[in-house]
Scaffold this active site. Structure first.
Site, mmCIF file in Angstrom:
data_model
loop_
_atom_site.group_PDB
_atom_site.id
_atom_site.type_symbol
_atom_site.label_atom_id
_atom_site.label_comp_id
_atom_site.label_asym_id
_atom_site.label_seq_id
_atom_site.Cartn_x
_atom_site.Cartn_y
_atom_site.Cartn_z
ATOM 1 C CB SER A 101 -5.644 0.864 6.289
ATOM 2 O OG SER A 101 -7.046 0.942 6.409
ATOM 3 C CD GLU A 140 -9.110 3.931 -12.031
ATOM 4 O OE1 GLU A 140 -8.850 2.723 -12.243
ATOM 5 O OE2 GLU A 140 -8.344 4.693 -11.448
ATOM 6 C CB CYS A 192 -5.624 1.064 -12.685
ATOM 7 S SG CYS A 192 -6.072 0.725 -10.981
ATOM 8 C CD GLU A 225 -5.200 -4.501 -12.198
ATOM 9 O OE1 GLU A 225 -4.778 -3.370 -12.498
ATOM 10 O OE2 GLU A 225 -6.178 -4.684 -11.437
ATOM 11 N N GLY A 258 -10.196 1.420 -6.923
ATOM 12 C CA GLY A 258 -9.688 0.263 -6.215
ATOM 13 C C GLY A 258 -10.034 -1.033 -6.915
ATOM 14 C CD1 TRP A 273 -3.120 0.262 -1.587
ATOM 15 C CD2 TRP A 273 -1.288 0.647 -2.795
ATOM 16 N NE1 TRP A 273 -2.934 -0.819 -2.423
ATOM 17 C CE2 TRP A 273 -1.810 -0.607 -3.175
ATOM 18 C CE3 TRP A 273 -0.129 1.099 -3.420
ATOM 19 C CZ2 TRP A 273 -1.223 -1.409 -4.148
ATOM 20 C CZ3 TRP A 273 0.465 0.305 -4.400
ATOM 21 C CH2 TRP A 273 -0.083 -0.927 -4.757
ATOM 22 C CG HIS A 327 -5.867 7.812 1.241
ATOM 23 N ND1 HIS A 327 -5.630 6.849 0.279
ATOM 24 C CD2 HIS A 327 -5.204 8.924 0.828
ATOM 25 C CE1 HIS A 327 -4.874 7.371 -0.676
ATOM 26 N NE2 HIS A 327 -4.609 8.617 -0.376
#
Length: 463
Positions: free
Chosen positions: A157, A228, A262, A368, A206, A130, A155
């Site tokens: 949700s 990725e 990211c 992260e 993701g 997203w 994609h």
């Protein structure tokens, strides 16, 4: 999780969508396969004409698409409009260069004629996130469609309107209906789709668990995947660097998409000799950031995309603080309500935060932080900076700042990442391959390497 548009600035559910049932999914897959059998032979010049038309639609309707992105994920409107424009760039790039990238490559052998050809493989499934709801899709779709493949988009949700808008763009641009289709389905349907014999490969951007799950499913059937995944990108500043430029860029690099990127700089590794100056300047710039309504062009930081992301980020921050780290600014979600978002008390806002002085064993070591939180570390020299940067399990991007060429050469060579930017901010560019190493994934998007990921690299030998 349902498929719905939920305004992250207010928490209001604006529109619900009915997921496709198994019969409808099967029909979409069948249409994709039938379209591929014809589409693969359409001249590349015609594909380029359609791709350029898609680029034109993206530019002409960039404000409309920007508002959809801002509404669904809280992206500040200025960056959302810029995302639509960047998506047009990747369409034009492959429209202009695909013929060259896919041209036969002659190889001298004992044959009278031998060469390498690049041929499409079929239906490719894209499982997309997203946070960049247009760019992530177009950087997959542009090379895949130009190579003669057809695409299926699953994609996230929480961005159904973005997903449907992208399908509409390709249809209005002239592509056959089955060349690119959006599948409004939940994550529970991914296994069913990726294991279908008509799907020949898959790409995912993701989380690590999502990537591992997809790769495992595809691997059992020997299907190609490109992943990725996450990143905890270092931003190294050495004593020789241009400090003012490094600090200004540091803010931009951390706050891309309200920190939800990211390749956002997340770990700021600063040489001790300039650490006090860097810290003082960074805190001052963080304090000046405007948090608020993503539809306001003056907003620097919008809400996080979902309540879950807000909760996870705050949990990481609080764990660091409980273990002894210091919050130089921010660190308390309630602080943001005293700034400029009082009218959005049910939104997913988090204050710009800088954490420092980490003891061993905090989440800063290997997690992260997905949001407007900077992790600040001090190191004595370049050796320590490289060691700390490479200690992360991730390896997506790295930015390093120095005024000495030898230091720059060493950083470019020794940093473990899919991309290293010296005296610049990590960014994706259609002309350059994009992807990571270690737990940040494998394979590449963009550049000539990206269009070659989903083709049959065929050897042809003729007597």
């Amino acid at each position: 999780m349902g498929i719905a548009t939920v305004n992250p600035a207010t928490g209001e559910t604006l529109k619900n969508f009915e997921p496709l049932n198994d019969q409808e999914i099967a029909q979409k897959l069948d249409q994709a396969q039938k379209t591929f059998e014809q589409y693969r032979y359409i001249p590349i010049a015609q594909k380029a004409e359609w791709m350029n038309a898609a680029a034109t639609l993206l530019v002409d309707r960039r404000e409309e698409f920007g508002k959809i992105m801002a509404l669904e994920v809280g992206k500040p409107i200025a960056s959302a409009i810029a995302e639509a424009e960047k998506s047009a760039w990747v369409c034009r790039y492959y429209a202009e260069n695909a013929a060259q990238f896919l041209a036969n490559v002659p190889i001298e052998t004992d044959a009278s004629r031998s060469f390498v050809s690049y041929q499409p493989i079929g239906v490719v499934l894209a499982v997309m996130p997203w946070n960049f709801p247009f760019w992530q899709v177009f950087r997959f779709a542009a090379p895949a469609l130009m190579a003669g493949n057809v695409g299926l988009l699953k994609h996230a949700s929480n961005v159904p309107q973005c997903a449907l808008a992208i399908e509409e763009i390709f249809r209005e641009a002239g592509f056959p209906t089955g060349a690119f289709q959006t599948l409004l389905v939940g994550s529970d349907k991914v296994a069913q789709i990726v294991t279908d014999e008509r799907v020949k490969a898959a790409t995912l951007t993701g989380s690590e668990p999502a990537g591992a799950s997809l790769a495992s499913l595809a691997g059992k059937l020997i299907k190609k995947t490109v992943l990725e995944l996450g990143g905890s990108d270092p931003f190294i500043v050495l004593e020789s660097a241009d400090l003012e430029t490094a600090v200004s860029t540091a803010v931009t690099a951390r706050m891309i998409n309200s920190g939800q990127s990211c390749i956002a700089a997340k770990r700021f590794i600063v040489q001790e000799a300039i650490a006090d100056q860097f810290t003082e300047k960074l805190v001052a710039k963080y304090a000046a950031l405007k948090v608020g309504d993503p539809m306001n062009p003056e907003t620097d930081i919008g809400p996080l995309a979902t309540p879950g992301i807000l909760k996870d980020l705050d949990q990481l921050v609080q764990t660091c603080i409980e273990k002894g780290a210091k919050a130089l600014i921010g660190g308390n979600p309630q602080d943001v309500l005293t700034r400029s978002v009082v009218a959005f008390q049910h939104g997913n806002f988090y204050p710009p935060t800088i954490l420092a002085d980490f003891p061993p064993g905090t989440p800063a070591d290997d997690e992260e932080f997905f949001g407007p939180v900077a992790l600040l570390f001090r190191v004595p020299d370049i050796d320590a900076a490289i060691r700390l940067a490479n200690s992360s399990p991730f390896g997506l991007g790295a930015s390093a700042w120095t005024g000495i060429q030898e230091e720059g050469n060493r950083l470019a060579t020794e940093l473990e990442a899919g991309a290293v930017f010296i005296n610049g901010m990590v960014k994706s560019d259609p002309r350059l391959p994009f992807g990571g190493v270690k737990r940040s994934g494998y394979g590449r998007e963009l550049g000539i390497q990206g269009i070659h990921e989903f083709v049959n690299i065929k050897t042809v030998w003729m007597k």
